[in-house]
Design an enzyme around this catalytic site. Sequence first.
Site, PDB file in Angstrom:
ATOM      1  N   GLU A 145     -26.296 -85.793  19.017  1.00 46.75           N
ATOM      2  CA  GLU A 145     -25.778 -87.112  18.667  1.00 46.75           C
ATOM      3  C   GLU A 145     -25.361 -87.166  17.204  1.00 46.75           C
ATOM      4  OE1 GLU A 145     -27.881 -90.065  21.919  1.00 46.75           O
ATOM      5  OE2 GLU A 145     -28.772 -89.934  19.916  1.00 46.75           O
TER       6      GLU A 145
ATOM      7  N   CYS B 108     -32.614 -94.893  12.386  1.00 48.04           N
ATOM      8  CA  CYS B 108     -33.474 -93.809  11.912  1.00 48.04           C
ATOM      9  C   CYS B 108     -34.639 -93.576  12.865  1.00 48.04           C
ATOM     10  CB  CYS B 108     -33.998 -94.158  10.517  1.00 48.04           C
ATOM     11  SG  CYS B 108     -35.013 -92.881   9.774  1.00 48.04           S
TER      12      CYS B 108
ATOM     13  N   CYS C 285     -40.900 -89.854  15.429  1.00 46.68           N
ATOM     14  CA  CYS C 285     -39.473 -89.581  15.638  1.00 46.68           C
ATOM     15  C   CYS C 285     -39.183 -89.141  17.071  1.00 46.68           C
ATOM     16  CB  CYS C 285     -39.017 -88.497  14.659  1.00 46.68           C
ATOM     17  SG  CYS C 285     -37.252 -88.146  14.719  1.00 46.68           S
TER      18      CYS C 285
END
Length: 363
Positions: free
Chosen positions: A106, A350, A133
């Site tokens: 991505e 993020c 994450c």
Amino acid sequence: MTQLKKTSVRKELRTEQPSIYSFELDEIKQWLTENGEKPFRAAQIFEWLYEKRVSSFDEMTNLSKSLREKLESNFVLTTLKTAVKQTSQDGTMKFLFELHDGYTIETVLMRHEYGNSVCVTTQVGCRIGCTFCASTLGGLKRNLEAGEIVAQVVKVQKALDETDERVSSVVIMGIGEPFDNFNEMLAFLKIINHDKGLNIGARHITVSTSGIIPKIYDFADQKMQINFAISLHAPNTEIRSRLMPINKAYKLPDLMEAVKYYIEKTGRRISFEYGLFGGVNDQVEHAEELAELLKDVKCHVNLIPVNYVPERDYVRTPRDQIFAFEKTLKSRGVNVTIRREQGHDIDAACGQLRAKERQDETR
């Protein structure tokens, strides 16, 4: 006919014909010379690639037919295919690219008042294992070649060509750890910064690392005027090890020594990314501890409110607490800003990259 090889890429991970975007100008000059062509043609090839952004070698009409055939036989333009393109309510765009081997990555286009910024990916997956994450959930599959990283920017620029816009800055903060793919990352930086390449100024490019200390020293020795950021996320060893397992291998005190070396070597200030995780690292006492850690360090702190990832347990810090954290740092003389959130509704913010796709794959 001489083949141009890049020894920094493992051969088994290469396509049979490498992407021409993987090669720097001097490398193409070398290939031209070895194949009986004039080296000045390299600048023409770069112009076709990065200014005119052609889709085939046949479009390079100021090159001889025989040279175009040589290029066709030895290289491909790109192995990236746009699988999905999503647009956020705030104008952020997320591209899902399919690679030659079926893996997907991505790339995110973020729109700012000062221009358009592209967040690129350097690996298929990630081995670092940060506990907040989404990108690391499936582990590391492979490194990207320089051309696969360059092609992300070219693909986004071609999308912007439709509205006469330009990519004005690049951040290497997508999927993966850039310093885990160091040589290909460096080649990418040189290509996009070259005045005959994408011509993106060094100070409009930012590289971020989770803290692979030996590579920080190597990067400092390059003396590039690239912006440099470190994912810090904690004011002390205990919290950082909880959030980022890499801290067990590369200790926080040693990381700060590497930071000082980088600043001394380059004269550049460094940015620290600090994600705020509710009840973990977001209290005023944490801000005080962070200010003490960064005392006398030439730096800037980006505060990042945590983004939702279904597989993770972290919660967002309340808004008033974020401001209190910022105020505490400012009172201690730390240069700090709160990062503007972008692309949250399309999982492009993020820590969110690859989350949605991974959910879809496991259904």
